[in-house]
Enzyme design. Structure first.
Site, PDB file in Angstrom:
ATOM      1  N   ASP A 436       0.864  -1.175   0.000  1.00 49.35           N
ATOM      2  CA  ASP A 436       0.000   0.000   0.000  1.00 49.35           C
ATOM      3  C   ASP A 436       0.906   1.232   0.000  1.00 49.35           C
ATOM      4  O   ASP A 436       2.000   1.205   0.576  1.00 49.35           O
ATOM      5  CB  ASP A 436      -0.884  -0.016   1.247  1.00 49.35           C
ATOM      6  CG  ASP A 436      -1.686   1.254   1.406  1.00 49.35           C
ATOM      7  OD1 ASP A 436      -2.420   1.602   0.478  1.00 49.35           O
ATOM      8  OD2 ASP A 436      -1.543   1.899   2.459  1.00 49.35           O
ATOM      9  N   ASP A 638      -1.657  -0.587   6.179  1.00 51.06           N
ATOM     10  CA  ASP A 638      -1.787  -0.034   7.537  1.00 51.06           C
ATOM     11  C   ASP A 638      -3.172   0.493   7.848  1.00 51.06           C
ATOM     12  O   ASP A 638      -3.454   0.841   8.996  1.00 51.06           O
ATOM     13  CB  ASP A 638      -0.774   1.098   7.737  1.00 51.06           C
ATOM     14  CG  ASP A 638      -1.176   2.357   6.989  1.00 51.06           C
ATOM     15  OD1 ASP A 638      -1.725   2.239   5.869  1.00 51.06           O
ATOM     16  OD2 ASP A 638      -0.949   3.462   7.520  1.00 51.06           O
TER      17      ASP A 638
END
Length: 754
Positions: A436, A638
């Site tokens: 990500d 996250d």
């Protein structure tokens, strides 16, 4: 479904672990059970409507072993830890006594048996040491006191219609002992070539002693495999300085309550997790997060229990205590991982299920064959005892769990929490790592990366302009305004109050600072205001091309500077990604940002394949698409929107600085948020699996080669039989060698591939 961890007692080999596992699985309501022989733990998933931990423990007790639930509340209880240590030490002390007694008597019996072993008359050995009655008197206490556990456990197994390593040892040594009784009491009962048969008391005694020595060494080595847990638990402070009724009171850590205000001075450990309410300091969080540099903390910042306060004093309010602290959660995760079972262990489990009965069958066949071929009871007995003694399944049972225990503990030391052995094993097979962007590759918050002024840096012009801009921006709640204020503070700018502040939605902010009219906003707004931007047009074009957000600063309606703001790449990202690629892994970036910004970040960190403008619900689909290409995929993220993708991936890795949802959905947590943790996790997985394969190879080869040799396969070619004493020594040290090899993982160090 609920999970419980049980502490097991009484297991002596992998066959014992299989018996316990089968007993737990037979309990109605148990969905899944994994028994780890090395960790002496069981991890059980059960339906609380149908059973409970007490019923599961009763099932273990019913098959001759004992179990006790590991309570979360006792995770950091010093008394519990001391009890565990004291029990292990007491067991080792008892083994030491028995080894000494057995060793001394073994030496006497071996010396007394040298004439029989060598066929020579040895003058310096007194005749009384040859006496079979003396040997009987000396051998009996060793067999039935030192070796009592083998016979007790073998009897328990027999009553359950099962067989374990203790069964093999008990049958082998008892056979040698009972055979020796005949020449002792009835000298002419067995004869060979017209001579009375020899006694083999020394074989039974030496075998018992050597196996006990091996168990002692194995216990001590197994104690070292849980060293990581003890280190983690030892990090916690013992006391806390709590402010109650206006007074400072030192109390045990167990008495700290949520909401207590705690004072911490320089050099002290922070007792529990909390939030600073007064004062500031720098804190060394290396022991928990792996972050080497001290972190500056001020009011509003969180602090983690067990970290070390470096410079200042501060007060903080306890937010998590006892089993809820960050350190307690780490210890719990490591314990769960150490108690779990890796898929690679399934082969060993299948083998141990039929191993002991097969060995007994081979031993019986060995006796029958040699007795019929040679007509010699002594030879048939030696080979039979040798087969029973050398065929120890302990090495096979220890091969995987000891490596897993050391590997997961080593991961915790490096700031990597591995939730289970399956994740640790699968990580070594990874082919693609999906990252990500925001908060994983980048810092996750806007940061000023470029600051250009019309007048340059002469006479402090840059710092003064920064002060004016930040003084206005600090009245705004926009994320870009926060970036400007943070940058100004980092450069040492002192902010002042702004008058007539106004925020223009979608354009910018304005206000008076030190009697100067300050306007900060977009290029479009500057044009709408009629402010000339040509002086910095070239810089604006460059920053726009780089995908950065550009804000303009005008003083008294004249452009004085521009700022480039971006979500800055973490300092470690470039090296970590380069290392992953050199390890043969494909690195992919996944982001909801626009293609232009995504490509800019990808170029900066060296990523070639990018999925941009991906909506949160599409992230899991993207991971699935990569998996459909036949790749084993890890997802690193996250945020809450990363959780489905983390769950979809073969191995989900959550950044420890991210959300609780992402961490819960992941298989591996990188506490510090440093992407180097991905490299370390994969390298650790590869090292652990390599270690397990070494252990399994030696364990299998040992039994595959040892049993035929003990059965006398070499006798027709070389006239040589394996002494039961040598078989006992080999069996004892096979387990020790496997555990010792696993302990080499403690020397693991992550490598940066240049």
């Amino acid at each position: 479904m609920e999970n419980t961890n049980l502490k097991l007692r009484g297991m002596s080999c992998a066959s014992c672990a299989k018996i316990v596992e089968d007993a737990i699985n037979s309990v109605r309501g148990v969905n899944e059970c994994s028994v780890n022989f090395g960790a002496e733990q069981a991890t059980v998933t059960y339906d609380p409507r149908k059973t409970n931990p007490e019923a599961i423990c009763d099932a273990v007790d019913a098959v001759g072993y004992s179990a006790q639930p590991i309570q979360d509340d006792d995770l950091f209880t010093a008394d519990d830890d001391d009890t565990e240590q004291q029990a292990r030490q007491a067991e080792n002390r008892a083994l030491v006594r028995k080894v000494w007694v057995g060793g001394i008597i073994s030496a006497i019996l071996v010396i007394g048996s040298l004439p029989m072993m060598t066929g020579l008359s040895i003058p310096f050995i007194p005749m009384w040491m040859h006496n079979p009655w003396l040997q009987l008197v000396l051998a009996t206490p060793v067999l039935f006191w030192c070796g009592s556990s083998f016979f007790i456990n073998a009897w328990k197994a027999l009553k359950r219609h099962a067989a374990t390593m203790d069964t093999l040892v008990a049958i082998g040594t008892l056979a040698a002992y009972l055979y020796s009784l005949f020449p002792t009491f009835l000298p002419g009962f067995f004869t060979h070539q017209g001579l009375p048969a020899d006694v083999y008391y020394e074989a039974a005694v030496v075998i018992i002693t050597l196996i006990l020595l091996g168990r002692l060494l194995e216990n001590r080595a197994k104690g070292q495999t849980s060293e990581a847990i003890r280190k983690l638990m030892g990090l916690q402070a013992k006391t806390a300085r709590v402010i109650r009724d206006g007074k400072e009171v030192d109390i045990p850590i167990a008495q700290v309550m949520k909401g207590d205000v705690i004072l911490v001075r320089p050099g002290e450990k922070i007792p529990v997790d909390g939030e600073i309410i007064d004062g500031s300091s720098t804190i060394d969080e290396a022991m928990v997060t792996g972050e080497s540099l001290p972190v500056k903390k001020q009011p509003g910042d969180e602090v983690i229990g067990a970290t070390i306060n470096k410079t200042g004093s501060f007060k903080f309010r306890a937010t998590r205590v006892g089993k809820d602290t960050f350190l307690a959660q780490i210890v719990k995760l490591v314990q769960q991982a150490q108690g779990s079972k890796a898929p690679i262990q399934r082969l060993a489990d299948q083998v141990t299920g039929w191993f002991v009965p097969a060995v007994i069958a081979i031993a019986i066949a060995t006796f029958i064959i040699w007795y019929n071929v040679m007509g010699n009871v002594t030879m048939a007995l030696i080979t039979t005892v040798g087969v029973l003694i050398i065929a120890c399944p302990c090495a096979l049972g220890l091969a995987t769990p000891t490596s897993i225990m050391v590997g997961t503990g080593k991961g915790a030391e490096n700031g990597i929490l591995i939730k289970g052995a399956e994740s640790l094993e699968l990580a070594h097979k990874l082919q693609t790592v999906v990252l990500d962007k925001t908060g994983t590759i980048t810092q996750g918050k806007p940061t000023v990366t470029d600051f250009v002024t019309v007048k340059g840096t002469a006479n402090g012009n840059e710092l003064n302009l920064l002060r004016l801009a930040a003084s206005v921006e600090r009245n705004s709640e926009h994320p870009l305004a926060e970036a400007v204020v943070n940058y100004a503070k980092s450069q040492g700018g002192e902010l002042t109050d702004a008058q007539e502040f106004e925020a223009i939605a979608g354009s910018g902010v304005q206000g008076y600072v030190s009697n100067q009219w300050i306007q900060i906003g977009t290029h479009r707004w500057m044009n709408e205001l009629g402010i000339d931007t040509s002086a910095l047009q070239e810089h604006w074009d460059r920053l726009e091309y780089l995908g950065k957000t550009v804000i303009w600063i005008a003083v008294n309606s004249k452009v004085q500077g521009i700022m480039g703001i971006a979500d800055a790449v973490k300092p470690s990202s470039v090296n970590a990604i380069r290392t992953l690629q050199k390890m043969g892994l494909e690195v992919v970036m996944l982001t909801g940002d626009n293609h232009r910004t995504a490509e800019v970040i990808a170029r900066e960190v060296g990523i070639k394949r990018v999925f941009a403008e991906v909506r949160p619900e599409q992230k899991a689909e993207t991971v699935e698409k990569l998996q459909s290409e036949g790749k084993i995929v890890a997802m690193v993220g996250d945020g809450i929107n990363d959780a489905p993708a983390l769950a979809q991936a073969d191995v989900g890795m959550a950044i420890g600085t991210g959300t609780d949802v992402a961490i819960a959905a992941s298989d591996i947590t990188l506490i510090s948020g440093d992407l180097q943790g991905i490299v370390t996790a994969i390298q650790l997985s590869r090292a652990t699996i390599r270690n397990i394969r070494q252990n399994l190879f030696f364990a299998f080869i040992y039994n595959v080669a040892g049993i035929p040799i003990a059965a006398g396969i070499l006798f027709p070619f070389f006239g040589w039989l394996l002494s039961p004493i040598i078989a006992g020594a080999a069996m004892a040290f096979s387990s020790v060698s496997v555990v010792t090899n696993a302990l080499r993982l403690r020397n693991f160090q992550p490598k940066t591939i240049g």
